[in-house]
Write an enzyme that holds these catalytic residues in place. Structure first.
Site, mmCIF file in Angstrom:
data_model
loop_
_atom_site.group_PDB
_atom_site.id
_atom_site.type_symbol
_atom_site.label_atom_id
_atom_site.label_comp_id
_atom_site.label_asym_id
_atom_site.label_seq_id
_atom_site.Cartn_x
_atom_site.Cartn_y
_atom_site.Cartn_z
ATOM 1 N NE ARG A 1 31.610 29.627 46.406
ATOM 2 C CZ ARG A 1 31.104 30.148 45.628
ATOM 3 N NH1 ARG A 1 30.860 31.437 45.732
ATOM 4 N NH2 ARG A 1 30.913 29.403 44.444
ATOM 5 C CB ALA B 1 28.801 26.774 39.608
ATOM 6 C CD GLU C 1 29.748 32.359 35.913
ATOM 7 O OE1 GLU C 1 30.595 32.055 36.422
ATOM 8 O OE2 GLU C 1 29.172 33.071 35.747
ATOM 9 C CD GLU D 1 33.418 30.344 38.654
ATOM 10 O OE1 GLU D 1 33.674 29.050 38.893
ATOM 11 O OE2 GLU D 1 32.460 30.732 39.044
ATOM 12 C CD GLU E 1 21.263 28.329 44.002
ATOM 13 O OE1 GLU E 1 22.218 28.805 43.565
ATOM 14 O OE2 GLU E 1 21.353 28.108 45.197
ATOM 15 C CD GLU F 1 35.485 45.790 41.106
ATOM 16 O OE1 GLU F 1 34.852 46.351 41.926
ATOM 17 O OE2 GLU F 1 35.996 46.485 40.134
ATOM 18 C CD GLU G 1 34.344 35.506 40.399
ATOM 19 O OE1 GLU G 1 33.634 34.546 40.598
ATOM 20 O OE2 GLU G 1 34.672 36.048 39.267
#
Length: 182
Positions: free
Chosen positions: A66, A78, A95, A99, A122, A141, A143
């Protein structure tokens, strides 16, 4: 106990200052407590997340870098909505598979949350996935995501020791533990 009335805050103006790939940043001019003030406001279209439960009861977590924290984090899967108004359950199904490399036939609603109410709108709807079906990860690409199965009690220890700090993940795990009695 006497309840004090909070004077209303009146927004006079909202100006878009920046548009990014996942958010828009505004400067709001408001009248608060009789004084004009300038507040930052961040708009995010929303997201969905999934507590993915493997057949053995372990939760599938994703470890990824992150940038905002400049480190890897351990989170539930997520992602953001593809477009404003997309049903969060559709996003959650997508997701989960993208993921973790697993999919499921049915998602169960767990909870909704706002992530940072002081300056951002959010919201994230969180679901539970069981009866996982092996599939394939479909990562963007840029991640790099590693999937790790974790025992609930070990995740709880990370939360209460302060080692897990992602809000959606801690809220989801605590809600899951409370609802399912673990």
């Amino acid at each position: 106990m006497d309840e004090k009335k909070i004077p209303p805050v009146i927004r006079k103006d909202r100006q878009l200052k920046y548009t990014g790939t996942i958010l828009k940043i505004y400067e709001d001019t408001v009248i608060a407590n009789g004084h004009e003030a300038h507040w930052d406001y961040i708009h995010h279209d929303g997201a969905a997340a999934v507590v993915a439960v493997a057949d053995d009861g372990r939760l599938l977590m994703v470890r990824q870098y992150r940038n905002a924290l400049d480190r890897e984090t351990l989170e539930i899967p997520a992602g953001k909505l593809d477009e404003p108004g997309e049903p969060t359950i559709d996003c959650a199904y997508r997701e989960l598979e993208e993921e973790t490399g697993y999919r499921c036939e049915h998602l169960e609603y767990l909870m909704s949350m706002n992530t940072t109410v002081a300056f951002c709108d959010e919201f994230i709807d969180i679901y539970v996935a069981r009866d996982l079906i092996p599939s394939h990860q479909h990562l963007d690409e840029d991640e790099v995501i590693n999937v790790e199965p974790w025992k609930l009690e070990d995740l709880m220890e990370l939360i209460f020791s302060g080692k897990m700090t992602d809000a959606k993940t801690t809220a989801a795990i605590l809600a899951y533990a409370r609802k399912y009695g673990k």
